[in-house]
Design a protein around this motif. Structure first.
Motif, PDB file in Angstrom:
ATOM      1  N   ILE A  95      87.763  55.955 -59.546  1.00 41.64           N
ATOM      2  CA  ILE A  95      87.370  56.757 -58.382  1.00 41.64           C
ATOM      3  C   ILE A  95      86.777  58.048 -58.945  1.00 41.64           C
ATOM      4  O   ILE A  95      87.496  59.012 -59.214  1.00 41.64           O
ATOM      5  CB  ILE A  95      88.580  57.055 -57.474  1.00 41.64           C
ATOM      6  N   PRO A  96      85.472  58.076 -59.182  1.00 38.71           N
ATOM      7  CA  PRO A  96      84.839  59.197 -59.883  1.00 38.71           C
ATOM      8  C   PRO A  96      85.099  60.572 -59.274  1.00 38.71           C
ATOM      9  O   PRO A  96      85.287  61.540 -59.998  1.00 38.71           O
ATOM     10  CB  PRO A  96      83.354  58.858 -59.833  1.00 38.71           C
ATOM     11  N   SER A  97      85.138  60.681 -57.977  1.00 38.74           N
ATOM     12  CA  SER A  97      85.280  61.995 -57.337  1.00 38.74           C
ATOM     13  C   SER A  97      86.656  62.616 -57.551  1.00 38.74           C
ATOM     14  O   SER A  97      86.840  63.806 -57.307  1.00 38.74           O
ATOM     15  CB  SER A  97      84.976  61.883 -55.844  1.00 38.74           C
TER      16      SER A  97
ATOM     17  N   PRO B 153      92.627  67.807 -59.594  1.00 39.73           N
ATOM     18  CA  PRO B 153      93.533  67.618 -60.730  1.00 39.73           C
ATOM     19  C   PRO B 153      94.983  67.298 -60.355  1.00 39.73           C
ATOM     20  O   PRO B 153      95.731  66.818 -61.194  1.00 39.73           O
ATOM     21  CB  PRO B 153      93.437  68.943 -61.482  1.00 39.73           C
ATOM     22  N   LEU B 154      95.383  67.528 -59.118  1.00 41.20           N
ATOM     23  CA  LEU B 154      96.749  67.223 -58.699  1.00 41.20           C
ATOM     24  C   LEU B 154      96.851  65.902 -57.944  1.00 41.20           C
ATOM     25  O   LEU B 154      97.928  65.513 -57.504  1.00 41.20           O
ATOM     26  CB  LEU B 154      97.300  68.353 -57.818  1.00 41.20           C
TER      27      LEU B 154
ATOM     28  N   PHE C 209     100.825  50.623 -60.003  1.00 36.16           N
ATOM     29  CA  PHE C 209     100.116  51.663 -60.753  1.00 36.16           C
ATOM     30  C   PHE C 209     100.373  53.003 -60.087  1.00 36.16           C
ATOM     31  O   PHE C 209     100.337  53.111 -58.855  1.00 36.16           O
ATOM     32  CB  PHE C 209      98.614  51.379 -60.766  1.00 36.16           C
ATOM     33  N   PHE C 210     100.636  54.001 -60.904  1.00 28.35           N
ATOM     34  CA  PHE C 210     100.781  55.371 -60.413  1.00 28.35           C
ATOM     35  C   PHE C 210     100.148  56.296 -61.436  1.00 28.35           C
ATOM     36  O   PHE C 210     100.342  56.115 -62.645  1.00 28.35           O
ATOM     37  CB  PHE C 210     102.255  55.752 -60.241  1.00 28.35           C
TER      38      PHE C 210
ATOM     39  N   TYR D  37      95.068  61.938 -62.198  1.00 28.25           N
ATOM     40  CA  TYR D  37      94.033  60.938 -62.430  1.00 28.25           C
ATOM     41  C   TYR D  37      93.442  61.028 -63.831  1.00 28.25           C
ATOM     42  O   TYR D  37      92.249  61.192 -64.037  1.00 28.25           O
ATOM     43  CB  TYR D  37      92.945  60.998 -61.372  1.00 28.25           C
ATOM     44  N   THR D  38      94.319  60.963 -64.806  1.00 26.78           N
ATOM     45  CA  THR D  38      93.919  61.005 -66.204  1.00 26.78           C
ATOM     46  C   THR D  38      93.600  59.614 -66.750  1.00 26.78           C
ATOM     47  O   THR D  38      93.085  59.482 -67.849  1.00 26.78           O
ATOM     48  CB  THR D  38      95.035  61.617 -67.058  1.00 26.78           C
ATOM     49  N   ARG D  39      93.919  58.586 -65.976  1.00 30.89           N
ATOM     50  CA  ARG D  39      93.597  57.211 -66.386  1.00 30.89           C
ATOM     51  C   ARG D  39      93.323  56.383 -65.141  1.00 30.89           C
ATOM     52  O   ARG D  39      93.645  56.788 -64.030  1.00 30.89           O
ATOM     53  CB  ARG D  39      94.730  56.599 -67.212  1.00 30.89           C
TER      54      ARG D  39
END
Length: 85
Positions: free
Chosen positions: A19-21, A26-27, A41-42, A46-48
């Motif tokens: 999800i590019p946007s 950052p949170l 998945f969690f 969004y670092t991965r």
């Protein structure tokens, strides 16, 4: 924009659900579940991206509900993600 499908078959194309946007949030928290409600998945911040695996095991093709929380006071985004094998 949240993609509705991906194909983690290691061909180098569309192998992760991205999800590019979300880079602008950052949170943000991303959660993907299986049809039984198990968290698959969690990621916070969004670092991965999800690669269609859980604990290293490929998950079956199918529909996976997801929830995206931007953690900025906006509404939650949810839908169904299709994993194709």
């Amino acid at each position: 924009y949240i993609p509705k499908a991906f194909t983690p078959n290691n061909d180098g194309l569309n192998d992760q659900w991205k999800i590019p946007s979300l880079a602008a949030y950052p949170l943000a928290e991303v959660k993907v579940y299986n049809r039984f409600g198990r968290l698959m998945f969690f990621n916070k911040g969004y670092t991965r991206q999800w690669d269609g695996r859980l604990n290293g095991a490929n998950q079956p093709a199918g529909a996976y509900p997801y929830i995206v929380d931007l953690k900025n006071g906006d509404k939650l985004y949810s839908g169904i993600l299709i994993l194709y094998r």
